[in-house]
Design a protein around this motif. Sequence first.
Motif, PDB file in Angstrom:
ATOM      1  N   GLU A  92      33.490  40.742  38.187  1.00 16.12           N
ATOM      2  CA  GLU A  92      34.812  41.284  37.847  1.00 16.12           C
ATOM      3  C   GLU A  92      34.810  42.806  37.957  1.00 16.12           C
ATOM      4  O   GLU A  92      35.808  43.454  37.653  1.00 16.12           O
ATOM      5  CB  GLU A  92      35.212  40.883  36.414  1.00 16.12           C
ATOM      6  CG  GLU A  92      35.435  39.401  36.192  1.00 16.12           C
ATOM      7  CD  GLU A  92      36.749  38.909  36.802  1.00 16.12           C
ATOM      8  OE1 GLU A  92      37.442  39.682  37.467  1.00 16.12           O
ATOM      9  OE2 GLU A  92      37.054  37.717  36.611  1.00 16.12           O
ATOM     10  N   GLY A  94      33.490  44.788  35.999  1.00 15.32           N
ATOM     11  CA  GLY A  94      33.782  45.297  34.660  1.00 15.32           C
ATOM     12  C   GLY A  94      33.112  46.653  34.490  1.00 15.32           C
ATOM     13  O   GLY A  94      32.029  46.870  35.025  1.00 15.32           O
ATOM     14  N   GLU A  98      34.451  48.393  28.892  1.00 17.62           N
ATOM     15  CA  GLU A  98      34.665  47.050  28.340  1.00 17.62           C
ATOM     16  C   GLU A  98      33.550  46.654  27.377  1.00 17.62           C
ATOM     17  O   GLU A  98      33.781  45.959  26.394  1.00 17.62           O
ATOM     18  CB  GLU A  98      34.752  46.018  29.468  1.00 17.62           C
ATOM     19  CG  GLU A  98      35.929  46.260  30.384  1.00 17.62           C
ATOM     20  CD  GLU A  98      36.067  45.189  31.446  1.00 17.62           C
ATOM     21  OE1 GLU A  98      35.465  44.108  31.316  1.00 17.62           O
ATOM     22  OE2 GLU A  98      36.773  45.440  32.432  1.00 17.62           O
TER      23      GLU A  98
ATOM     24  N   ASN B  76      38.011  32.958  40.365  1.00 16.93           N
ATOM     25  CA  ASN B  76      38.385  33.083  38.954  1.00 16.93           C
ATOM     26  C   ASN B  76      37.469  32.202  38.131  1.00 16.93           C
ATOM     27  O   ASN B  76      36.910  31.226  38.616  1.00 16.93           O
ATOM     28  CB  ASN B  76      39.867  32.780  38.721  1.00 16.93           C
ATOM     29  CG  ASN B  76      40.120  31.331  38.499  1.00 16.93           C
ATOM     30  OD1 ASN B  76      39.800  30.779  37.451  1.00 16.93           O
ATOM     31  ND2 ASN B  76      40.692  30.689  39.507  1.00 16.93           N
ATOM     32  N   LYS B 155      44.231  37.952  28.262  1.00 16.33           N
ATOM     33  CA  LYS B 155      44.284  38.474  29.628  1.00 16.33           C
ATOM     34  C   LYS B 155      44.975  39.837  29.686  1.00 16.33           C
ATOM     35  O   LYS B 155      44.561  40.722  30.429  1.00 16.33           O
ATOM     36  CB  LYS B 155      45.008  37.485  30.557  1.00 16.33           C
ATOM     37  CG  LYS B 155      44.088  36.417  31.066  1.00 16.33           C
ATOM     38  CD  LYS B 155      44.386  35.798  32.432  1.00 16.33           C
ATOM     39  CE  LYS B 155      45.787  35.680  32.891  1.00 16.33           C
ATOM     40  NZ  LYS B 155      45.964  34.548  33.838  1.00 16.33           N
ATOM     41  N   LYS B 158      43.151  43.172  29.403  1.00 14.87           N
ATOM     42  CA  LYS B 158      42.470  43.687  30.598  1.00 14.87           C
ATOM     43  C   LYS B 158      40.968  43.877  30.405  1.00 14.87           C
ATOM     44  O   LYS B 158      40.324  44.535  31.201  1.00 14.87           O
ATOM     45  CB  LYS B 158      43.075  45.006  31.097  1.00 14.87           C
ATOM     46  CG  LYS B 158      44.581  45.031  31.188  1.00 14.87           C
ATOM     47  CD  LYS B 158      45.091  44.219  32.364  1.00 14.87           C
ATOM     48  CE  LYS B 158      46.601  44.375  32.538  1.00 14.87           C
ATOM     49  NZ  LYS B 158      47.415  43.889  31.405  1.00 14.87           N
ATOM     50  N   SER B 160      37.705  42.180  30.838  1.00 14.28           N
ATOM     51  CA  SER B 160      37.233  40.951  31.479  1.00 14.28           C
ATOM     52  C   SER B 160      36.102  40.290  30.703  1.00 14.28           C
ATOM     53  O   SER B 160      35.909  39.083  30.753  1.00 14.28           O
ATOM     54  CB  SER B 160      36.799  41.228  32.917  1.00 14.28           C
ATOM     55  OG  SER B 160      35.618  41.995  32.927  1.00 14.28           O
ATOM     56  N   SER B 164      36.207  36.502  29.488  1.00 10.50           N
ATOM     57  CA  SER B 164      35.131  35.559  29.829  1.00 10.50           C
ATOM     58  C   SER B 164      34.557  34.885  28.587  1.00 10.50           C
ATOM     59  O   SER B 164      34.227  33.700  28.612  1.00 10.50           O
ATOM     60  CB  SER B 164      33.984  36.271  30.550  1.00 10.50           C
ATOM     61  OG  SER B 164      34.411  36.798  31.771  1.00 10.50           O
TER      62      SER B 164
END
Lengths: 230, 230
Positions: A92, A94, A98, B76, B155, B158, B160, B164
């Motif tokens: 992703e 990331g 994050e 995805n 979601k 933002k 990820s 997950s």
Amino acid sequence: MLSPIKNTKVYEQVMEQIKAMIADGTLKKGDKLPTERELVEMLQVSRTSVREAMRAMEIMGLIECKQGGGNFVRDNFENNLFEPLSIMFMLEKGDTKEIIELRKILEVETVALAAARITEEELLSIGNIIEDLKHSINEETAVKIDKRFHYEIAKASKNSLIISILNAISSLIDAYIKNARTKILAEGDNKVLLSSQHEKVYIALKKHDAAEAAEAMRQHLDFANKYMSK
Amino acid sequence: MLSPIKNTKVYEQVMEQIKAMIADGTLKKGDKLPTERELVEMLQVSRTSVREAMRAMEIMGLIECKQGGGNFVRDNFENNLFEPLSIMFMLEKGDTKEIIELRKILEVETVALAAARITEEELLSIGNIIEDLKHSINEETAVKIDKRFHYEIAKASKNSLIISILNAISSLIDAYIKNARTKILAEGDNKVLLSSQHEKVYIALKKHDAAEAAEAMRQHLDFANKYMSK
């Protein structure tokens, strides 16, 4: 109970049946699974399908294959071989921000839970970690001890779901701690500062003061994050 | 670059090499992997080892095997076939209290991130979900829509990594929402109450007010948790 399998994606269904045995309590931590030969007979599938299912569960860290001794449900879930969540994070694209956000969310609240639930033995162990960290000379060792500090606190929260999640992204957190320490320690007296931050978390845990522990952890992570954003 | 493999646990090393290709950006979401035959030649391992590695990554939800078309990195990561974290939770005999704790920690903070980052399109989609939920007659459908509400908010954060993680324990959260709704809706006017709670979260998101969104989510989860602890 196990029942013969009819459908197409066979290895997947083998896993579903093992999962069902775990869900209903037939299989517990440390238990020996039926042998591959037994599974082949019980489920009426090919040996290849059984082996694929076993391999996949081994890689996920759910079972271990003891040489010549068969397959066992693992009794602890540390040290996964492979971390799907960490890999998804890479895919992703990331970014570090994050990891910062997640750590602040998870660890600030987790230390608050830990403050309420930590045992004397766990306090002792965290006290030792802090002493070891203070006296560590080698930075490679220090990184490992620092990780241990955060992980032992998560364990003291007694929430197995949170512990499993932190384990599942352990390589991301490790890399984060390693980078953050490098950036922090590049500046003068920061080793003392870092160690006093760890100590503040520990003191709050010893007092079983959830709010103080959360605040100390928030300050510690904010400090690290400031360096990571530079 | 890929390089031939020497060690013993072969399938594991095949996976490490694929992981390295993901880490260095050689393999991206949606990319086709080398064929099994190519991997056998490049890595100098058996076809069985390659296939075991592919299967394991497929089961983890990292790659998909298109019939006759080879292996692809998934683009995805929803709908994993198998959730190791959920299974570890069962093996640890985790109780519902742990799911409550985790949801409060993750979702309250996640909705605050979402309030700052949500797009007009995402707001529209959450608005529709709330309308659908209000007019749902069938409870089985309502459970699915309710899950969607929480997932769309994640979601919109933002992050990820958080998305997950929620995906990785999706079956635990599903079961929680299903049970909580059954207990809540067993009492009189609770359907209206539940729907006004969802609406409050939505209004705060529309105002991009992080604190109000977090508070609305906290109240919503506390309400659900009260019924789950009964």
